[in-house]
Design an enzyme around this catalytic site. Structure first.
Site, PDB file in Angstrom:
ATOM      1  N   ASN A 104     -14.603  -1.633  17.663  1.00 55.66           N
ATOM      2  CA  ASN A 104     -14.235  -1.418  19.069  1.00 55.66           C
ATOM      3  C   ASN A 104     -15.136  -0.488  19.872  1.00 55.66           C
ATOM      4  O   ASN A 104     -15.179  -0.597  21.093  1.00 55.66           O
ATOM      5  CB  ASN A 104     -12.804  -0.863  19.141  1.00 55.66           C
ATOM      6  CG  ASN A 104     -11.793  -1.861  18.614  1.00 55.66           C
ATOM      7  OD1 ASN A 104     -11.615  -2.917  19.194  1.00 55.66           O
ATOM      8  ND2 ASN A 104     -11.152  -1.536  17.499  1.00 55.66           N
ATOM      9  N   HIS A 140     -18.246   0.673   7.457  1.00 55.14           N
ATOM     10  CA  HIS A 140     -16.790   0.656   7.679  1.00 55.14           C
ATOM     11  C   HIS A 140     -16.450   1.955   8.403  1.00 55.14           C
ATOM     12  O   HIS A 140     -16.452   3.032   7.805  1.00 55.14           O
ATOM     13  CB  HIS A 140     -16.062   0.561   6.328  1.00 55.14           C
ATOM     14  CG  HIS A 140     -14.571   0.650   6.449  1.00 55.14           C
ATOM     15  ND1 HIS A 140     -13.733  -0.430   6.276  1.00 55.14           N
ATOM     16  CD2 HIS A 140     -13.763   1.695   6.737  1.00 55.14           C
ATOM     17  CE1 HIS A 140     -12.487  -0.054   6.465  1.00 55.14           C
ATOM     18  NE2 HIS A 140     -12.472   1.237   6.740  1.00 55.14           N
ATOM     19  N   LEU A 141     -16.203   1.857   9.711  1.00 58.60           N
ATOM     20  CA  LEU A 141     -15.953   3.056  10.517  1.00 58.60           C
ATOM     21  C   LEU A 141     -14.521   3.015  11.031  1.00 58.60           C
ATOM     22  O   LEU A 141     -14.230   2.409  12.069  1.00 58.60           O
ATOM     23  CB  LEU A 141     -16.950   3.125  11.685  1.00 58.60           C
ATOM     24  CG  LEU A 141     -18.431   2.930  11.338  1.00 58.60           C
ATOM     25  CD1 LEU A 141     -19.287   3.001  12.605  1.00 58.60           C
ATOM     26  CD2 LEU A 141     -18.903   3.977  10.325  1.00 58.60           C
ATOM     27  N   HIS A 183     -13.340   2.077  -0.048  1.00 57.12           N
ATOM     28  CA  HIS A 183     -13.347   1.016   0.973  1.00 57.12           C
ATOM     29  C   HIS A 183     -14.015  -0.245   0.426  1.00 57.12           C
ATOM     30  O   HIS A 183     -14.498  -1.085   1.193  1.00 57.12           O
ATOM     31  CB  HIS A 183     -14.135   1.414   2.243  1.00 57.12           C
ATOM     32  CG  HIS A 183     -13.519   2.509   3.055  1.00 57.12           C
ATOM     33  ND1 HIS A 183     -14.279   3.437   3.728  1.00 57.12           N
ATOM     34  CD2 HIS A 183     -12.234   2.816   3.315  1.00 57.12           C
ATOM     35  CE1 HIS A 183     -13.485   4.279   4.369  1.00 57.12           C
ATOM     36  NE2 HIS A 183     -12.228   3.933   4.124  1.00 57.12           N
ATOM     37  N   GLU A 213      -8.287  -5.909   5.081  1.00 58.17           N
ATOM     38  CA  GLU A 213      -8.132  -5.539   3.676  1.00 58.17           C
ATOM     39  C   GLU A 213      -6.887  -6.172   3.060  1.00 58.17           C
ATOM     40  O   GLU A 213      -6.882  -6.522   1.885  1.00 58.17           O
ATOM     41  CB  GLU A 213      -8.073  -4.008   3.558  1.00 58.17           C
ATOM     42  CG  GLU A 213      -9.442  -3.375   3.777  1.00 58.17           C
ATOM     43  CD  GLU A 213      -9.377  -1.897   4.125  1.00 58.17           C
ATOM     44  OE1 GLU A 213      -8.932  -1.568   5.249  1.00 58.17           O
ATOM     45  OE2 GLU A 213      -9.755  -1.074   3.299  1.00 58.17           O
ATOM     46  N   LYS A 257       3.170   0.838   3.246  1.00 66.10           N
ATOM     47  CA  LYS A 257       2.880  -0.211   4.226  1.00 66.10           C
ATOM     48  C   LYS A 257       2.837  -1.527   3.468  1.00 66.10           C
ATOM     49  O   LYS A 257       2.327  -1.567   2.341  1.00 66.10           O
ATOM     50  CB  LYS A 257       1.506   0.007   4.864  1.00 66.10           C
ATOM     51  CG  LYS A 257       1.442   1.213   5.765  1.00 66.10           C
ATOM     52  CD  LYS A 257       0.046   1.292   6.388  1.00 66.10           C
ATOM     53  CE  LYS A 257      -0.273   2.721   6.716  1.00 66.10           C
ATOM     54  NZ  LYS A 257      -1.667   3.075   6.626  1.00 66.10           N
ATOM     55  N   ASN A 262       0.875  -1.181   0.000  1.00 67.85           N
ATOM     56  CA  ASN A 262       0.000   0.000   0.000  1.00 67.85           C
ATOM     57  C   ASN A 262       0.907   1.225   0.000  1.00 67.85           C
ATOM     58  O   ASN A 262       1.450   1.605   1.042  1.00 67.85           O
ATOM     59  CB  ASN A 262      -0.885  -0.046   1.250  1.00 67.85           C
ATOM     60  CG  ASN A 262      -1.892   1.085   1.283  1.00 67.85           C
ATOM     61  OD1 ASN A 262      -1.836   1.999   0.455  1.00 67.85           O
ATOM     62  ND2 ASN A 262      -2.791   1.045   2.237  1.00 67.85           N
ATOM     63  N   VAL A 269     -13.206   1.879  14.600  1.00 65.77           N
ATOM     64  CA  VAL A 269     -14.305   2.361  15.437  1.00 65.77           C
ATOM     65  C   VAL A 269     -15.438   1.324  15.457  1.00 65.77           C
ATOM     66  O   VAL A 269     -15.956   0.970  16.524  1.00 65.77           O
ATOM     67  CB  VAL A 269     -14.830   3.726  14.926  1.00 65.77           C
ATOM     68  CG1 VAL A 269     -16.029   4.185  15.740  1.00 65.77           C
ATOM     69  CG2 VAL A 269     -13.718   4.775  14.955  1.00 65.77           C
ATOM     70  N   ARG A 271     -12.416  14.441   7.938  1.00 71.84           N
ATOM     71  CA  ARG A 271     -13.221  14.905   6.787  1.00 71.84           C
ATOM     72  C   ARG A 271     -14.654  15.200   7.209  1.00 71.84           C
ATOM     73  O   ARG A 271     -15.200  14.519   8.073  1.00 71.84           O
ATOM     74  CB  ARG A 271     -13.249  13.836   5.693  1.00 71.84           C
ATOM     75  CG  ARG A 271     -11.902  13.543   5.120  1.00 71.84           C
ATOM     76  CD  ARG A 271     -12.002  12.475   4.027  1.00 71.84           C
ATOM     77  NE  ARG A 271     -10.799  11.672   4.011  1.00 71.84           N
ATOM     78  CZ  ARG A 271     -10.775  10.355   3.827  1.00 71.84           C
ATOM     79  NH1 ARG A 271     -11.881   9.695   3.586  1.00 71.84           N
ATOM     80  NH2 ARG A 271      -9.642   9.708   3.862  1.00 71.84           N
ATOM     81  N   ASN A 302     -10.702   5.604  10.472  1.00 75.81           N
ATOM     82  CA  ASN A 302     -10.407   7.028  10.374  1.00 75.81           C
ATOM     83  C   ASN A 302     -11.221   7.636   9.242  1.00 75.81           C
ATOM     84  O   ASN A 302     -11.857   8.658   9.379  1.00 75.81           O
ATOM     85  CB  ASN A 302      -8.916   7.204  10.118  1.00 75.81           C
ATOM     86  CG  ASN A 302      -8.348   8.234  11.046  1.00 75.81           C
ATOM     87  OD1 ASN A 302      -9.039   9.176  11.452  1.00 75.81           O
ATOM     88  ND2 ASN A 302      -7.095   8.063  11.387  1.00 75.81           N
ATOM     89  N   GLY A 303     -11.187   6.941   8.094  1.00 73.36           N
ATOM     90  CA  GLY A 303     -12.158   7.212   7.037  1.00 73.36           C
ATOM     91  C   GLY A 303     -13.385   6.366   7.355  1.00 73.36           C
ATOM     92  O   GLY A 303     -13.266   5.366   8.065  1.00 73.36           O
ATOM     93  N   ARG A 333      -2.607  -2.163  -3.475  1.00 73.31           N
ATOM     94  CA  ARG A 333      -3.850  -1.435  -3.211  1.00 73.31           C
ATOM     95  C   ARG A 333      -3.862  -0.168  -4.057  1.00 73.31           C
ATOM     96  O   ARG A 333      -2.900   0.606  -4.039  1.00 73.31           O
ATOM     97  CB  ARG A 333      -3.943  -1.070  -1.737  1.00 73.31           C
ATOM     98  CG  ARG A 333      -5.188  -0.287  -1.473  1.00 73.31           C
ATOM     99  CD  ARG A 333      -5.210   0.328  -0.117  1.00 73.31           C
ATOM    100  NE  ARG A 333      -6.416   1.102   0.010  1.00 73.31           N
ATOM    101  CZ  ARG A 333      -6.485   2.264   0.660  1.00 73.31           C
ATOM    102  NH1 ARG A 333      -5.420   2.760   1.239  1.00 73.31           N
ATOM    103  NH2 ARG A 333      -7.615   2.916   0.723  1.00 73.31           N
TER     104      ARG A 333
HETATM  105  P1  ADP Z   1      -7.824   3.539   9.152  1.00 72.48           P
HETATM  106  O1  ADP Z   1      -7.460   2.181   8.584  1.00 72.48           O
HETATM  107  O2  ADP Z   1      -8.892   4.260   8.399  1.00 72.48           O
HETATM  108  O3  ADP Z   1      -6.671   4.395   9.531  1.00 72.48           O
HETATM  109  P2  ADP Z   1      -8.771   2.061  11.460  1.00 72.48           P
HETATM  110  O4  ADP Z   1      -9.747   1.108  10.889  1.00 72.48           O
HETATM  111  O5  ADP Z   1      -7.480   1.530  11.959  1.00 72.48           O
HETATM  112  O6  ADP Z   1      -8.551   3.296  10.507  1.00 72.48           O
HETATM  113  O7  ADP Z   1      -9.497   2.845  12.655  1.00 72.48           O
HETATM  114  C1  ADP Z   1      -8.906   3.896  13.318  1.00 72.48           C
HETATM  115  C2  ADP Z   1      -9.906   4.454  14.302  1.00 72.48           C
HETATM  116  O8  ADP Z   1     -10.339   3.408  15.181  1.00 72.48           O
HETATM  117  C3  ADP Z   1      -9.329   5.555  15.202  1.00 72.48           C
HETATM  118  O9  ADP Z   1     -10.220   6.642  15.266  1.00 72.48           O
HETATM  119  C4  ADP Z   1      -9.249   4.862  16.554  1.00 72.48           C
HETATM  120  O10 ADP Z   1      -9.418   5.753  17.597  1.00 72.48           O
HETATM  121  C5  ADP Z   1     -10.404   3.912  16.490  1.00 72.48           C
HETATM  122  N1  ADP Z   1     -10.247   2.868  17.522  1.00 72.48           N
HETATM  123  C6  ADP Z   1      -9.302   1.925  17.594  1.00 72.48           C
HETATM  124  N2  ADP Z   1      -9.450   1.205  18.720  1.00 72.48           N
HETATM  125  C7  ADP Z   1     -10.515   1.711  19.390  1.00 72.48           C
HETATM  126  C8  ADP Z   1     -11.174   1.432  20.624  1.00 72.48           C
HETATM  127  N3  ADP Z   1     -10.762   0.431  21.398  1.00 72.48           N
HETATM  128  N4  ADP Z   1     -12.252   2.175  20.957  1.00 72.48           N
HETATM  129  C9  ADP Z   1     -12.677   3.171  20.164  1.00 72.48           C
HETATM  130  N5  ADP Z   1     -12.093   3.500  18.988  1.00 72.48           N
HETATM  131  C10 ADP Z   1     -11.032   2.786  18.604  1.00 72.48           C
END
Ligand code: ADP
Length: 403
Positions: A337, A211-212, A183, A389, A17, A10, A334, A244, A214-215, A94
């Site tokens: 978790n 899909h929650l 995504h 992914e 990465k 990626n 998100v 965003r 960062n994006g 990717r």
């Molecule tokens: P990306 O691949 O888009 O960078 P990820 O899927 O890794 O993103 O998700 C990152 C998001 O997940 C961050 O906002 C992070 O705070 C949140 N996150 C990770 N672990 C937890 C948790 N235990 N509780 C709440 N949010 C979490």
């Protein structure tokens, strides 16, 4: 060594990465090797290689992507897991934007790179870095099949009514402006697991995937095919995200240009990097947002409420578009978790057959794989399905390379 592993790359604008994975193994595997090359072109670079048993780091400046990749491969060789020695079955790349050119993963040969270059205007930040990454990897691994896997291709089957904007068609067609969605690799990977969890024929399943990370994006899927999604021409549209805005009246852009005298690049930066949770609450990490809320920070609470409101707006509209839904699935950082987000996004929807089971939602047992979080009475089943992914890309690359 047999050619059991695929390399998944990626390449971003200042980082690369990668993971080495077994595409035939399941998602419980740890990557055989994972690597990160970051701060390319900056004063201090950083390369980190990790295997199951050891790791290695390098903090010298990295002049270019090709230097970074070559050095990372060299470090892997020193650790006894050099890509040249692994006899890789494929390299999966990717690629964020496949435009209206790529409707499925493709072997990178012939005019594929030229077709990717033609798409740069649609993804000026992402696609040049991907092309660079592909060329560097092909130069270092010329005998391995390279496959491009697109974030957009899962959405290329969307009905025209969902894919088109009500923008002047002449302009839209000339400049390839339509809803592409992103995504896709994650939405497809996660949604494919749902019919099995429901014990239903995939053709019959109507589902929403969220899909929650960062994006963030939502997708409506019928019979395994995407029928709508929240992201558009670019990944700026739809749900509230880490930095965003998600959906916003385009009139805001004209207003900022006229009354705040902002240039288009400043507005782009504001909407893409300085908005969302970060712009509202000062933090884009959801855990930090939750800490601020617990401390009584009002902007953080409002940011959370705006986030949940946006999510409910999409869930509701997709239930209507699908004519009812069998399953709603949460995934990514998100989604996997944040217990409260899942609860609040689907609160008070019993009248629509949706009921979260608080105990299942909490997951005190620490189940790591796919799990049900709705009650036994809930007509709509709600799941958490971890996304992967990299594994999805490794599988596509393996499939295409061996076909
Ligand atoms: P990306 O691949 O888009 O960078 P990820 O899927 O890794 O993103 O998700 C990152 C998001 O997940 C961050 O906002 C992070 O705070 C949140 N996150 C990770 N672990 C937890 C948790 N235990 N509780 C709440 N949010 C979490």
């Amino acid at each position: 060594m047999s050619n059991k592993y695929a390399l998944v790359l990626n390449s971003g604008s200042s980082s690369i990465k990668f993971q080495v994975l077994d595409p035939t193994a399941d998602s419980t595997q740890e990557p055989f090797v994972s690597g990160l090359v970051e701060r390319i072109g900056e004063k201090s670079g950083h390369i980190k290689i990790q295997t199951e048993t050891t790791k290695m780091e390098d903090t010298r400046p990295i002049l270019s992507h090709s230097v970074g990749l070559e050095r990372a491969f060299g470090m892997m060789t020193l650790l006894g897991v050099g890509p040249q020695d692994l006899d890789l079955c494929a390299v999966g790349h990717r690629v964020v934007h496949g435009g209206d050119e790529f409707h499925a993963p493709e072997l990178i040969e012939g005019d594929v790179l030229d077709r990717l270059r033609a798409l740069i205007p649609l993804a000026p930040l992402h696609n040049p870095a991907h092309i660079d990454g592909i060329e560097n990897a092909q130069a270092l691994l010329p005998d391995v099949p390279h496959v491009a896997v697109f974030d957009t291709s899962f959405f290329s089957t969307m009905p025209e009514s969902a894919a088109n904007y009500a923008l002047n068609f002449e302009v839209a067609r000339k400049y390839h402006i339509r809803r592409y969605g992103f995504h896709g690799t994650s939405h497809e990977y996660v949604s494919r697991q749902v019919p099995g969890l429901l014990n239903k024929d995939p053709e019959e399943v109507k589902q929403i995937t969220l899909h929650l990370g960062n994006g963030a994006s939502a997708a409506a899927i019928r019979g395994g095919k995407a029928v709508d999604t929240s992201m558009g021409l670019t990944p700026l549209a739809g749900l509230v995200m880490g930095t965003r805005t998600g959906d916003i009246d385009p009139g805001v852009i004209f207003h900022l240009e006229r009354s705040a005298n902002m240039k288009v690049d400043d507005i782009d930066n504001l909407l893409n990097r300085k908005s969302g949770l970060k712009g509202m609450a000062g933090v884009n990490d959801f855990r930090e947002l939750q800490t601020l809320i617990d401390e009584g920070n009002e902007d953080a609470k409002l940011a959370y409420d705006v986030y949940i409101h946006g999510l409910r707006r999409f869930i509701g509209s997709y239930m209507l578009i699908l004519g009812g839904v069998d399953a709603i699935t949460f995934t990514a950082g998100v989604g996997e978790n944040a217990v409260g987000v899942r609860k609040d996004a689907l609160a008070n929807l019993e009248a629509f057959g949706i009921e979260i089971d608080d105990q299942r939602n909490l997951n005190e047992e620490g189940i790591e794989g796919p799990r049900l979080i709705s009650t036994d009475d809930s007509k709509v089943k709600v799941f958490v399905v971890p996304t992967n992914e990299e594994l999805a890309i490794a599988r596509y690359a393996y499939e295409i390379a061996s076909s």
